[in-house]
Design an enzyme around this catalytic site. Structure first.
Site, mmCIF file in Angstrom:
data_model
loop_
_atom_site.group_PDB
_atom_site.id
_atom_site.type_symbol
_atom_site.label_atom_id
_atom_site.label_comp_id
_atom_site.label_asym_id
_atom_site.label_seq_id
_atom_site.Cartn_x
_atom_site.Cartn_y
_atom_site.Cartn_z
ATOM 1 N N GLY A 141 0.567 -1.250 0.148
ATOM 2 C CA GLY A 141 -0.005 0.203 -0.170
ATOM 3 C C GLY A 141 0.961 1.311 -0.453
ATOM 4 N N GLY B 58 -0.098 4.900 -1.017
ATOM 5 C CA GLY B 58 -1.494 5.678 -0.186
ATOM 6 C C GLY B 58 -0.687 6.680 1.001
ATOM 7 N N ILE C 134 -2.083 -7.688 -3.107
ATOM 8 C CA ILE C 134 -1.501 -8.235 -2.045
ATOM 9 C C ILE C 134 -2.832 -9.974 -1.771
ATOM 10 C CG2 ILE C 134 -0.726 -6.948 -0.379
ATOM 11 C CD1 ILE C 134 -3.344 -7.596 1.425
ATOM 12 N N TYR D 144 -13.966 -2.799 9.334
ATOM 13 C CA TYR D 144 -12.519 -2.386 9.580
ATOM 14 C C TYR D 144 -12.014 -2.551 10.915
ATOM 15 C CZ TYR D 144 -8.431 0.847 9.276
ATOM 16 O OH TYR D 144 -7.365 1.855 9.351
HETATM 17 N N1 SER Z 1 -8.430 6.875 9.410
HETATM 18 C C1 SER Z 1 -8.942 5.578 9.955
HETATM 19 C C2 SER Z 1 -10.692 5.830 9.114
HETATM 20 O O1 SER Z 1 -11.285 6.791 9.415
HETATM 21 C C3 SER Z 1 -9.601 5.167 11.815
HETATM 22 O O2 SER Z 1 -8.002 4.701 11.855
HETATM 23 O O3 SER Z 1 -10.947 4.525 9.206
#
Ligand code: SER
Length: 344
Positions: A14, A17, A58, A157
């Site tokens: 990544g 980024g 990946i 996430y």
């Molecule tokens: N920056 C991330 C997000 O907003 C949180 O760590 O998903």
């Protein structure tokens, strides 16, 4: 340019980024040989600093094996991930990238360490999204949250990152119960839970802490900005140079000084209103309005207003250079202004 197999390299996934931008420059300036993997080719200025660049996902096992067989990888900075807002759009895909991708990398790194008879350092940026506070009232009264409390994330996430923290700890300390058998682990996993990150060089995409950087980048371009959370929304933040420093410091810390595999880090806690006021202070023509999005507000409401990063400060000397005002005045204002001046 390609490397000889005997050259030790640092692999960054990544790499194109937000964090990769700063990290590539710092590692190559320190004389480290950097190998990158990203879905997209790197910007030419970024590619100049790398020894070898791979383009792909990946999730491509053959590609990962090729990378690890072509180089002696001493350290991995695994930055590739789908952030919280993106992950809610396609949770199954997020799980594939964030969990299956991480597992594949951990396994390649472990095998590579075994092949070359050394321990591979595996740096993993985790996140405040691993926390899941049950209500705004609890958030308000909880203050600085420590690593082992409120770890009940409500986003895909957050679930992915929390699980990968555990996977990393398993690989580093318990893989096939090797420690019990007296075996030296092939992998040294170290994680950082980043707060919202503020970068002058890149505009974030797909995160839920993105309102703060978005308002600054909009202001620098003379564009109005409708903030997707309300003014009384608090999160911890840090400036990107401090985030890159933290990753490098943690990588270099002697293993004996580490008491955890994953550490909170943060520079300051701020409300969205304070970020807006400071943005207006440094870009007086900024036009910021409030237009909370119920889903994104809901996500941020489960993340802590601040984190306790005393373990990072004690164990490996974490000490961010930019506080709230310095981040806006000394880092963002000049660097973001220069970024858009170059483009016009
Ligand atoms: N920056 C991330 C997000 O907003 C949180 O760590 O998903």
């Amino acid at each position: 340019m390609t490397c000889e197999i005997s050259d030790a390299v640092v692999l960054i996934t990544g790499a194109g980024g937000e964090v990769g931008h700063g990290l590539i420059g710092r590692l190559s300036a320190a004389g480290r040989r950097v190998v990158t993997l990203d879905l997209q080719p790197l910007a030419p200025a970024l590619a100049e600093g790398v020894a070898a660049e791979y383009t792909g996902t990946i999730l491509d096992g053959d590609l990962l094996a090729r990378v690890f067989h072509a180089h002696r990888v001493d350290a991995v900075f695994h930055l590739a991930a789908l952030l919280s807002t993106s992950a809610e759009r396609d949770p199954q895909h997020a799980h594939r990238v964030n969990v299956e991708g991480t597992l594949a990398l951990l396994e390649q790194a472990r095998q590579s360490g075994e092949r070359h008879g050394h321990t591979v350092r595996f740096l993993f940026p985790s996140t405040i999204a691993v926390y899941g506070l049950p209500s705004r009232a609890v958030k308000q009264r909880s203050g600085r949250v420590s690593e082992d409390t409120f770890t009940q994330p409500t986003t895909m996430y957050g679930c992915n990152k929390l699980y990968c923290e555990h996977l990393g700890r398993y690989y580093a300390r318990h893989y096939r119960q090797g420690a019990a058998a007296g075996l030296v682990p092939a992998l040294d996993f170290r994680g950082l839970r980043f707060p919202g990150l503020l970068s002058a060089d890149t505009v974030p995409s797909g995160g839920t802490s993105d309102y703060a950087p978005e308002m600054i980048h909009a202001a620098a371009q003379g564009q109005p900005y409708a903030c997707f959370v309300g003014p009384d929304t608090w999160l911890p933040f840090m400036a990107m140079p401090d985030a890159v420093d933290a990753l490098l410091q943690l990588e270099q810390a002697p293993q004996a000084s580490l008491t955890r595999t994953v550490y909170n880090v943060s520079a300051f806690s701020a409300s969205a209103d304070a970020c807006a006021r400071e943005t207006i202070e440094v870009f007086p023509l900024a036009h910021i309005t409030w237009s909370p999005d119920v889903r994104r507000q809901g996500i941020v409401d489960t993340w802590p207003a601040d984190v306790d990063d005393s373990s990072a400060r004690r164990d490996w000397g974490f000490s961010p250079a930019y506080d709230f005002r310095c981040t806006f005045r000394d880092y963002l204002q000049p660097a973001v202004t220069a970024r858009y001046a170059r483009r016009s």
